[in-house]
Design a protein around this motif. Structure first.
Motif, PDB file in Angstrom:
ATOM      1  N   HIS A   1      64.731  28.307  30.911  1.00 33.91           N
ATOM      2  CA  HIS A   1      65.426  29.108  29.901  1.00 33.91           C
ATOM      3  C   HIS A   1      65.193  30.580  30.204  1.00 33.91           C
ATOM      4  N   SER A   2      65.854  31.445  29.452  1.00 35.83           N
ATOM      5  CA  SER A   2      65.800  32.873  29.753  1.00 35.83           C
ATOM      6  C   SER A   2      64.455  33.500  29.403  1.00 35.83           C
ATOM      7  N   SER A   3      64.043  33.431  28.132  1.00 40.26           N
ATOM      8  CA  SER A   3      62.792  34.080  27.730  1.00 40.26           C
ATOM      9  C   SER A   3      62.182  33.394  26.520  1.00 40.26           C
ATOM     10  N   SER A   4      60.866  33.461  26.427  1.00 42.84           N
ATOM     11  CA  SER A   4      60.121  32.828  25.347  1.00 42.84           C
ATOM     12  C   SER A   4      59.454  33.875  24.469  1.00 42.84           C
ATOM     13  N   ALA A   5      58.992  33.408  23.328  1.00 40.36           N
ATOM     14  CA  ALA A   5      58.326  34.287  22.362  1.00 40.36           C
ATOM     15  C   ALA A   5      56.826  34.064  22.410  1.00 40.36           C
ATOM     16  N   GLY A   6      56.225  34.347  23.568  1.00 38.84           N
ATOM     17  CA  GLY A   6      54.780  34.201  23.696  1.00 38.84           C
ATOM     18  C   GLY A   6      54.360  32.871  24.291  1.00 38.84           C
ATOM     19  N   PHE A   7      55.010  31.791  23.863  1.00 41.47           N
ATOM     20  CA  PHE A   7      54.705  30.461  24.380  1.00 41.47           C
ATOM     21  C   PHE A   7      56.005  29.697  24.584  1.00 41.47           C
ATOM     22  N   THR A   8      56.032  28.854  25.604  1.00 39.72           N
ATOM     23  CA  THR A   8      57.190  27.983  25.793  1.00 39.72           C
ATOM     24  C   THR A   8      57.142  26.862  24.762  1.00 39.72           C
ATOM     25  N   GLU A   9      58.239  26.132  24.641  1.00 42.97           N
ATOM     26  CA  GLU A   9      58.341  25.046  23.665  1.00 42.97           C
ATOM     27  C   GLU A   9      57.895  23.716  24.279  1.00 42.97           C
TER      28      GLU A   9
ATOM     29  N   TYR B   1      54.695  16.876  31.642  1.00 44.67           N
ATOM     30  CA  TYR B   1      54.714  18.108  32.428  1.00 44.67           C
ATOM     31  C   TYR B   1      55.523  19.220  31.750  1.00 44.67           C
ATOM     32  N   LEU B   2      55.996  18.990  30.522  1.00 45.05           N
ATOM     33  CA  LEU B   2      56.734  20.018  29.780  1.00 45.05           C
ATOM     34  C   LEU B   2      56.052  20.274  28.447  1.00 45.05           C
ATOM     35  N   LYS B   3      54.821  20.762  28.535  1.00 40.85           N
ATOM     36  CA  LYS B   3      54.046  21.126  27.360  1.00 40.85           C
ATOM     37  C   LYS B   3      54.149  22.633  27.109  1.00 40.85           C
ATOM     38  N   SER B   4      53.815  23.047  25.899  1.00 36.00           N
ATOM     39  CA  SER B   4      53.845  24.465  25.558  1.00 36.00           C
ATOM     40  C   SER B   4      52.750  25.212  26.320  1.00 36.00           C
ATOM     41  N   VAL B   5      53.146  26.285  27.031  1.00 32.88           N
ATOM     42  CA  VAL B   5      52.187  27.116  27.764  1.00 32.88           C
ATOM     43  C   VAL B   5      52.476  28.588  27.457  1.00 32.88           C
ATOM     44  N   PHE B   6      51.486  29.423  27.695  1.00 31.36           N
ATOM     45  CA  PHE B   6      51.642  30.865  27.492  1.00 31.36           C
ATOM     46  C   PHE B   6      52.695  31.416  28.442  1.00 31.36           C
ATOM     47  N   SER B   7      53.500  32.363  27.947  1.00 33.64           N
ATOM     48  CA  SER B   7      54.495  33.027  28.783  1.00 33.64           C
ATOM     49  C   SER B   7      54.366  34.530  28.576  1.00 33.64           C
ATOM     50  N   PRO B   8      54.256  35.318  29.665  1.00 32.91           N
ATOM     51  CA  PRO B   8      53.806  36.709  29.543  1.00 32.91           C
ATOM     52  C   PRO B   8      54.860  37.759  29.215  1.00 32.91           C
ATOM     53  N   GLU B   9      56.150  37.387  29.110  1.00 36.16           N
ATOM     54  CA  GLU B   9      57.173  38.418  28.879  1.00 36.16           C
ATOM     55  C   GLU B   9      57.095  38.970  27.455  1.00 36.16           C
ATOM     56  N   GLY B  10      57.713  40.131  27.253  1.00 38.57           N
ATOM     57  CA  GLY B  10      57.727  40.761  25.933  1.00 38.57           C
ATOM     58  C   GLY B  10      58.846  41.775  25.838  1.00 38.57           C
ATOM     59  N   PRO B  11      58.859  42.555  24.763  1.00 39.58           N
ATOM     60  CA  PRO B  11      59.956  43.505  24.555  1.00 39.58           C
ATOM     61  C   PRO B  11      60.088  44.552  25.656  1.00 39.58           C
ATOM     62  N   ASP B  12      59.000  44.844  26.372  1.00 41.14           N
ATOM     63  CA  ASP B  12      59.065  45.846  27.430  1.00 41.14           C
ATOM     64  C   ASP B  12      59.680  45.293  28.718  1.00 41.14           C
ATOM     65  N   SER B  13      59.744  43.960  28.847  1.00 41.11           N
ATOM     66  CA  SER B  13      60.230  43.367  30.092  1.00 41.11           C
ATOM     67  C   SER B  13      61.527  42.585  29.932  1.00 41.11           C
ATOM     68  N   VAL B  14      61.989  42.395  28.693  1.00 36.87           N
ATOM     69  CA  VAL B  14      63.188  41.588  28.455  1.00 36.87           C
ATOM     70  C   VAL B  14      64.203  42.389  27.644  1.00 36.87           C
ATOM     71  N   PRO B  15      65.375  42.663  28.200  1.00 39.44           N
ATOM     72  CA  PRO B  15      66.422  43.330  27.405  1.00 39.44           C
ATOM     73  C   PRO B  15      66.846  42.440  26.238  1.00 39.44           C
ATOM     74  N   GLY B  16      66.975  43.037  25.071  1.00 40.20           N
ATOM     75  CA  GLY B  16      67.394  42.266  23.902  1.00 40.20           C
ATOM     76  C   GLY B  16      66.406  41.184  23.519  1.00 40.20           C
ATOM     77  N   TYR B  17      65.120  41.457  23.700  1.00 40.70           N
ATOM     78  CA  TYR B  17      64.089  40.454  23.410  1.00 40.70           C
ATOM     79  C   TYR B  17      64.095  40.052  21.938  1.00 40.70           C
ATOM     80  N   VAL B  18      64.318  41.012  21.053  1.00 36.17           N
ATOM     81  CA  VAL B  18      64.413  40.740  19.610  1.00 36.17           C
ATOM     82  C   VAL B  18      65.820  41.093  19.147  1.00 36.17           C
ATOM     83  N   THR B  19      66.475  40.155  18.483  1.00 36.55           N
ATOM     84  CA  THR B  19      67.832  40.359  17.983  1.00 36.55           C
ATOM     85  C   THR B  19      67.893  40.013  16.499  1.00 36.55           C
ATOM     86  N   ARG B  20      68.946  40.504  15.841  1.00 36.67           N
ATOM     87  CA  ARG B  20      69.157  40.216  14.422  1.00 36.67           C
ATOM     88  C   ARG B  20      70.538  39.605  14.216  1.00 36.67           C
TER      89      ARG B  20
END
Length: 341
Positions: free
Chosen positions: A178-186, A197-216
């Motif tokens: 998928h494109s981007s996660s909110a701290g942890f994958t699903e 092999y598809l457990k929730s793990v930490f994912s390091p991206e955030g608002p500084d590295s992802v365009p449109g990371y938070v939307t309304r």
């Protein structure tokens, strides 16, 4: 009399030996059960035992039957992987992230081909079903003057991972991304079936590295009510909007699992679909008379986060480390090809 005594003694000895043998067998059985419980105490399904047949993935055709908008194409597997990588991940991403994407795309294609989801094709180009894909002509149109540089960069990423797929128990895995996660994958089980092999793990991206990371996403009460009633006609939305929202539940990854609205229970997946949200990592509130979804990340959240892979690559991780992080317990194996379909 002596003969009778000796005979009785022998029979007694046999009986005692039989009893001790039975007790020993019972003790071994209990020990094996206890050991199995300890090994599976984490609740995960046991990985398949390695066998000679499962030591390597089964051979695959060197060409794939690809269904593209109703047209059936025959493509070399590695050419197809280049088209998927170009369609699914920005070409300006780090080379190691692109390599991880290429390996995941190749794995997903093999998984789809073996699942038999299409009667007359191995895979399709609908990302809602299989994976997105772009032809060379489409890439030339998209990239124009930068086509040579971008094409060579992606071709190098595909070549560096040629024939490599992720396996679990000797089988190609469901390499969701998928494109981007909110701290942890699903966790896959929150949306589909549980997979080890598809457990929730930490994912390091955030608002500084992802365009449109938070939307309304905003909805007026009338539109909000009618949309919800289309799925739950018995929801009670007759009172003032301030009374409609009930408690929300989150899963282990922080995404919305359920929301109570008008006394009805909606899943996060249902609300994402109803209101075209970018992910289920959202907060819902009534602000100044308007219902507002504040959404983080983009996509279903399962498997590899593409922007997370990009951040990991920038931090020095190679493509193998990226894949091992997002698909824990898998191993890379090399495909063998059959030349006839």
């Amino acid at each position: 009399m002596y003969a009778l005594f000796v005979s009785a003694s022998r029979e007694g000895s046999k009986l005692r030996n039989s009893i001790w043998s039975a007790l020993l067998a019972l003790a071994v059985l209990f020990a094996l059960v206890w050991l199995k419980q300890r090994l599976t105490a984490d609740g995960e399904p046991e990985p398949p035992a390695p066998t000679a047949e499962a030591a390597a993935p089964a051979p695959v055709p060197a060409r794939l039957r690809v269904l593209d908008n109703g047209e059936l194409l025959s493509l070399a597997l590695e050419d197809y992987v280049l088209g998927v990588t170009a369609a699914e991940m920005p070409a300006d991403f780090e080379p190691e992230a692109l390599k991880a994407q290429a390996a995941a795309a190749r794995t997903y294609a093999v998984y789809c081909a073996r699942s038999g989801r299409h009667a007359d094709a191995d895979v399709c180009t609908n990302p809602g079903c299989c994976q997105a894909w772009l032809s060379d002509d489409a890439l030339r149109e998209r990239w124009r003057d930068s086509y040579p540089q971008r094409h060579d960069k992606l071709a190098a990423a595909v070549a560096a991972t040629e024939g490599q797929i992720l396996c679990y128990g000797g089988q190609a895995v469901f390499a969701a991304f998928h494109s981007s996660s909110a701290g942890f994958t699903e966790d896959c089980g929150a949306i589909w079936s549980e997979l080890p092999y598809l457990k929730s793990v930490f994912s390091p991206e955030g608002p500084d590295s992802v365009p449109g990371y938070v939307t309304r996403v905003e909805r007026r009460p009338l539109d909000f009510r009618d949309t919800l009633l289309s799925l739950r006609p018995k929801a009670d939305l007759s009172g003032p909007p301030e009374t409609w929202l009930g408690p929300a539940e989150r899963d282990a990854s922080g995404r919305t699992a359920f929301c109570e609205i008008g006394g009805a229970r909606f899943t996060g997946v249902e609300l994402r679909s109803l209101f075209s949200l970018r992910s289920t990592a959202f907060n819902l509130a009534l602000e100044d008379g308007v219902f507002v979804f504040t959404v983080t990340g983009f996509g279903h959240g399962v498997g590899m986060s593409q922007y997370g892979a990009e951040v990991m690559a920038r931090q020095g991780a190679d493509w193998r480390q990226i894949l091992a992080h997002y698909y824990p317990g898998t191993e890379l194996q090399t495909l063998t090809y059959v030349t006839k379909q």
